[in-house]
Design a protein around this motif. Structure first.
Motif, PDB file in Angstrom:
ATOM      1  N   GLY A  86       9.149  -0.194   6.654  1.00  0.00           N
ATOM      2  CA  GLY A  86       8.041   0.008   5.733  1.00  0.00           C
ATOM      3  C   GLY A  86       8.203  -0.723   4.417  1.00  0.00           C
ATOM      4  N   PHE A  87       8.353  -2.049   4.465  1.00  0.00           N
ATOM      5  CA  PHE A  87       8.602  -2.803   3.246  1.00  0.00           C
ATOM      6  C   PHE A  87       7.333  -3.078   2.459  1.00  0.00           C
ATOM      7  CE2 PHE A  87       7.672  -5.886   6.494  1.00  0.00           C
ATOM      8  CZ  PHE A  87       6.973  -6.887   5.864  1.00  0.00           C
ATOM      9  N   ARG A  88       6.178  -2.671   2.980  1.00  0.00           N
ATOM     10  CA  ARG A  88       4.934  -2.929   2.270  1.00  0.00           C
ATOM     11  C   ARG A  88       4.579  -1.819   1.288  1.00  0.00           C
ATOM     12  NH1 ARG A  88       0.480  -2.726   5.362  1.00  0.00           N
ATOM     13  NH2 ARG A  88      -0.712  -4.038   3.977  1.00  0.00           N
ATOM     14  N   SER A  89       5.349  -0.760   1.217  1.00  0.00           N
ATOM     15  CA  SER A  89       4.925   0.409   0.467  1.00  0.00           C
ATOM     16  C   SER A  89       4.878   0.179  -1.045  1.00  0.00           C
ATOM     17  CB  SER A  89       5.835   1.595   0.779  1.00  0.00           C
ATOM     18  OG  SER A  89       7.174   1.275   0.469  1.00  0.00           O
ATOM     19  N   LYS A  90       5.722  -0.698  -1.580  1.00  0.00           N
ATOM     20  CA  LYS A  90       5.708  -0.971  -3.008  1.00  0.00           C
ATOM     21  C   LYS A  90       4.648  -2.019  -3.317  1.00  0.00           C
ATOM     22  CE  LYS A  90      10.577   0.141  -3.811  1.00  0.00           C
ATOM     23  NZ  LYS A  90      11.887  -0.367  -4.293  1.00  0.00           N
ATOM     24  N   VAL A  91       3.647  -1.616  -4.090  1.00  0.00           N
ATOM     25  CA  VAL A  91       2.548  -2.522  -4.393  1.00  0.00           C
ATOM     26  C   VAL A  91       2.979  -3.489  -5.492  1.00  0.00           C
ATOM     27  CG1 VAL A  91       0.123  -2.705  -5.029  1.00  0.00           C
ATOM     28  CG2 VAL A  91       0.947  -0.678  -3.812  1.00  0.00           C
ATOM     29  N   LYS A  92       2.720  -4.775  -5.265  1.00  0.00           N
ATOM     30  CA  LYS A  92       3.070  -5.819  -6.225  1.00  0.00           C
ATOM     31  C   LYS A  92       1.792  -6.526  -6.646  1.00  0.00           C
ATOM     32  CE  LYS A  92       7.194  -6.438  -3.371  1.00  0.00           C
ATOM     33  NZ  LYS A  92       6.699  -5.635  -2.239  1.00  0.00           N
ATOM     34  N   PHE A  93       1.677  -6.865  -7.923  1.00  0.00           N
ATOM     35  CA  PHE A  93       0.450  -7.445  -8.456  1.00  0.00           C
ATOM     36  C   PHE A  93       0.738  -8.725  -9.244  1.00  0.00           C
ATOM     37  CE2 PHE A  93      -1.984  -3.541  -7.871  1.00  0.00           C
ATOM     38  CZ  PHE A  93      -1.036  -2.540  -8.004  1.00  0.00           C
ATOM     39  N   TYR A  94      -0.214  -9.643  -9.210  1.00  0.00           N
ATOM     40  CA  TYR A  94      -0.278 -10.671 -10.241  1.00  0.00           C
ATOM     41  C   TYR A  94      -1.017 -10.066 -11.429  1.00  0.00           C
ATOM     42  CZ  TYR A  94       1.434 -14.483  -7.384  1.00  0.00           C
ATOM     43  OH  TYR A  94       2.236 -15.289  -6.636  1.00  0.00           O
ATOM     44  N   ASP A  95      -0.712 -10.543 -12.637  1.00  0.00           N
ATOM     45  CA  ASP A  95      -1.391  -9.991 -13.805  1.00  0.00           C
ATOM     46  C   ASP A  95      -2.815 -10.529 -13.888  1.00  0.00           C
ATOM     47  OD1 ASP A  95      -1.543 -12.275 -16.031  1.00  0.00           O
ATOM     48  OD2 ASP A  95       0.380 -12.461 -15.002  1.00  0.00           O
ATOM     49  N   CYS A 151       0.861  -1.179   0.000  1.00  0.00           N
ATOM     50  CA  CYS A 151       0.000   0.000   0.000  1.00  0.00           C
ATOM     51  C   CYS A 151       0.899   1.231   0.000  1.00  0.00           C
ATOM     52  CB  CYS A 151      -0.903  -0.002   1.231  1.00  0.00           C
ATOM     53  SG  CYS A 151      -1.999   1.433   1.336  1.00  0.00           S
ATOM     54  N   PRO A 152       0.665   2.183  -0.912  1.00  0.00           N
ATOM     55  CA  PRO A 152       1.530   3.357  -0.987  1.00  0.00           C
ATOM     56  C   PRO A 152       1.190   4.437   0.031  1.00  0.00           C
ATOM     57  CG  PRO A 152      -0.142   3.499  -2.676  1.00  0.00           C
ATOM     58  CD  PRO A 152      -0.345   2.178  -1.979  1.00  0.00           C
ATOM     59  N   TYR A 153       0.087   4.262   0.747  1.00  0.00           N
ATOM     60  CA  TYR A 153      -0.348   5.290   1.681  1.00  0.00           C
ATOM     61  C   TYR A 153       0.349   5.131   3.034  1.00  0.00           C
ATOM     62  CZ  TYR A 153      -3.878   6.095  -1.863  1.00  0.00           C
ATOM     63  OH  TYR A 153      -4.501   6.367  -3.050  1.00  0.00           O
ATOM     64  N   THR A 154       0.294   6.165   3.825  1.00  0.00           N
ATOM     65  CA  THR A 154       1.006   6.165   5.107  1.00  0.00           C
ATOM     66  C   THR A 154       0.049   6.438   6.265  1.00  0.00           C
ATOM     67  OG1 THR A 154       1.579   8.496   4.764  1.00  0.00           O
ATOM     68  CG2 THR A 154       3.208   6.841   4.102  1.00  0.00           C
ATOM     69  N   CYS A 155      -1.045   5.716   6.300  1.00  0.00           N
ATOM     70  CA  CYS A 155      -1.980   5.850   7.419  1.00  0.00           C
ATOM     71  C   CYS A 155      -1.246   5.510   8.715  1.00  0.00           C
ATOM     72  CB  CYS A 155      -3.174   4.926   7.229  1.00  0.00           C
ATOM     73  SG  CYS A 155      -4.118   5.262   5.728  1.00  0.00           S
ATOM     74  N   LYS A 156      -1.433   6.311   9.727  1.00  0.00           N
ATOM     75  CA  LYS A 156      -0.659   6.174  10.958  1.00  0.00           C
ATOM     76  C   LYS A 156      -1.056   4.962  11.793  1.00  0.00           C
ATOM     77  CE  LYS A 156       0.061  11.175  11.265  1.00  0.00           C
ATOM     78  NZ  LYS A 156      -0.122  12.388  12.101  1.00  0.00           N
ATOM     79  N   PHE A 157      -2.228   4.405  11.539  1.00  0.00           N
ATOM     80  CA  PHE A 157      -2.698   3.272  12.333  1.00  0.00           C
ATOM     81  C   PHE A 157      -2.512   1.946  11.608  1.00  0.00           C
ATOM     82  CE2 PHE A 157      -6.079   4.534   9.566  1.00  0.00           C
ATOM     83  CZ  PHE A 157      -6.733   3.375   9.213  1.00  0.00           C
ATOM     84  N   CYS A 158      -2.023   1.980  10.377  1.00  0.00           N
ATOM     85  CA  CYS A 158      -1.995   0.768   9.567  1.00  0.00           C
ATOM     86  C   CYS A 158      -0.653   0.550   8.887  1.00  0.00           C
ATOM     87  CB  CYS A 158      -3.107   0.833   8.519  1.00  0.00           C
ATOM     88  SG  CYS A 158      -3.172  -0.568   7.390  1.00  0.00           S
ATOM     89  N   GLN A 159      -0.184   1.511   8.135  1.00  0.00           N
ATOM     90  CA  GLN A 159       1.025   1.340   7.337  1.00  0.00           C
ATOM     91  C   GLN A 159       2.246   1.131   8.218  1.00  0.00           C
ATOM     92  OE1 GLN A 159       1.593   1.264   3.966  1.00  0.00           O
ATOM     93  NE2 GLN A 159       3.727   0.913   4.422  1.00  0.00           N
TER      94      GLN A 159
END
Length: 476
Positions: free
Chosen positions: A243-252, A229-237
């Motif tokens: 912060g290794f979750r910031s880069k969103v990865k997708f299956y096609d 998730c690219p967002y930086t919500c203070k209660f979640c991110q």
């Protein structure tokens, strides 16, 4: 000889025994996870399939709640005896940290020498020294994304030794491990393969209990095809260096619909729930899934999470045509001050109302959530939240209590006054007794429709503010 020396010797014997076996049978890995069971390439099920593809035996012991293990320990012993693992993995978030100790003790009781590996968010937001100190039965910790580090560790154990993989720390190791993160925007299914439920042990797992949120038709399953998730919500991110979750990865999209087609036919599914953090974070990706579902995919109903500020009416029309019938559009707080300044979510009340109106006009069922007990929250803020929830009028409402999860900015702000070792199942252990009352639990954890909101409003002044004040008064 002390406890650590005994286990070190036992592990040496175990590794020597493992190293003498054929490669295809070298490792028999069991991952115990009662909180992240979903089809798709991410999460624990994807890790197990990845190990299987590399020639190892691997299974998941899973269930619908962590308490199940403690309520029926014999099932765990029976499952371990049947599967005969020579390495065991545990994956948790910090609110379930106490569960790690209880389950690892059971694993030690089953076989003292078996290596126990910890992974998940909990293993990433704290230092190895803290984790090994609090969890005395752990042998290895995998930090960050486990998709690379865990297979490397399993293969190291299979070989009987070797360099410690990047992203792994062993008990007694000096120095911090580098956090491992998957590279690339799009996920390669050959690297982290999609799969179904073949490797899930059925001792605790009962797919009939997957209810489709109580709304969608059953049989139903959870699926996950993106991570991050690219967002930086203070209660979640996750915050800071972790912060290794910031880069969103997708299956096609093609791979996703192929997978949905397979599991729908195999398990007779009538619905799925997309657990991706933000289904519409990439409009082209979301549209591609919908177009594939319409042109060649299974005819199933589905649920997705959508941020109000990412609401796109034309895309939502396409989602509805592709089978989407339920969306969660969170509110978090009816107070824009709380939502923006405290929670770090820059979404206005007007954006939420516009998204609700648009989704409602398409015939979508809307789930809304409130997050109460936030830092600096006043009775006036709580009144705003209740009033706004009534105004937005979701079809289903969930009312949750704030938990300062380690790794978030809110936790880091107050970490010197919050002991993560006291967390118990997303509630700080030293909570007021009134949280144990059945009527309060009903409102906080089982609120599902507007009928219960009336009751919640009646008891709010007596209970909610007192709980919030107890939780946060010493932090503000």
């Amino acid at each position: 000889m002390n406890r650590d020396k005994i286990r070190k010797q036992a592990l040496t014997w175990s590794v020597d025994w493992i190293a003498g076996r054929e490669m295809a049978l070298d490792m028999n890995f069991v991952l115990i996870d009662f909180q992240d069971i979903r089809s798709g390439g991410f999460g624990t099920m994807g890790l197990v399939q990845l190990l299987r593809k590399r020639g190892h035996q691997a299974h998941v012991i899973a269930g619908s709640s962590i308490s199940e293990v403690m309520e029926d320990k014999e099932k765990l012993f029976d499952a371990l005896t049947r599967l005969e693992p020579n390495a065991i993995g545990l994956s948790v978030m910090t609110p379930h940290a106490d569960w790690v100790n209880r389950v690892s003790q059971l694993c030690r009781a089953w076989r003292w020498s078996v290596p126990i590996i910890l992974g998940g968010y909990h293993s990433t937001v704290f230092s190895a020294s803290e984790l090994f100190s609090f969890h005395p039965d752990l042998d290895y910790i995998v930090h960050g994304d486990a998709d690379v580090a865990l297979p490397a560790l399993i293969e190291m154990l299979s070989a009987g030794g070797g360099p410690m993989p990047v992203g792994v720390t062993a008990r007694g190791q000096v120095g911090a491990a580098a956090i491992q993160s998957l590279d690339g925007k799009h996920m390669d299914a050959s690297r982290v393969p999609l799969w179904d439920e073949e490797a899930i042990d059925r001792s605790y797992y009962d797919p009939a209990r997957i209810s489709g949120h109580g709304i969608l038709p059953v049989p139903s399953r959870y699926v996950l095809y993106s991570r991050g998730c690219p967002y930086t919500c203070k209660f979640c991110q996750l915050d800071g260096d972790n912060g290794f979750r910031s880069k969103v990865k997708f299956y096609d999209a093609d791979t996703i619909v192929d997978h949905l087609t397979v599991i729908t036919a195999k398990y007779g599914l009538k619905s799925v729930s997309f657990l991706d953090d933000n289904f519409t974070i990439n409009k082209k990706w979301a549209a591609g899934i919908c177009e594939n579902l319409i042109s060649r995919g299974p005819r199933i109903s589905w649920w997705a999470q959508v941020r109000a500020d990412l609401y796109d009416h034309e895309l939502m029309k396409l989602m509805y045509a592709a089978g989407c019938r339920v969306v969660t559009i969170t509110i978090e707080s009816g107070s824009e001050r709380i939502r923006r300044m405290v929670l770090g979510k820059s979404i206005s009340n007007e954006q939420i109302l516009a998204a609700y109106d648009g989704a409602r006009s398409l015939g979508l069922v809307i789930q809304g959530t409130l997050l109460l007990g936030n830092p600096t929250e006043t009775e006036a803020d709580l009144d705003e939240s209740i009033a706004f929830l009534r105004r937005a009028d979701p079809d289903y409402a969930g009312i949750l209590m704030m938990t300062p999860i380690p790794g978030t900015e809110i936790y880091n702000t107050y970490r010197d006054r919050i002991r993560w070792t006291e967390f118990r199942d997303f509630e700080i252990a030293r909570q007021p007794e009134l949280l144990g009352r059945s009527d309060v639990r009903l409102m906080f954890h089982q609120c599902r429709d507007n009928v219960l909101l009336e009751r919640f409003h009646q008891i709010r002044a007596e209970y909610d503010y007192n709980v919030r004040r107890h939780r946060w008064a010493h932090l503000t």
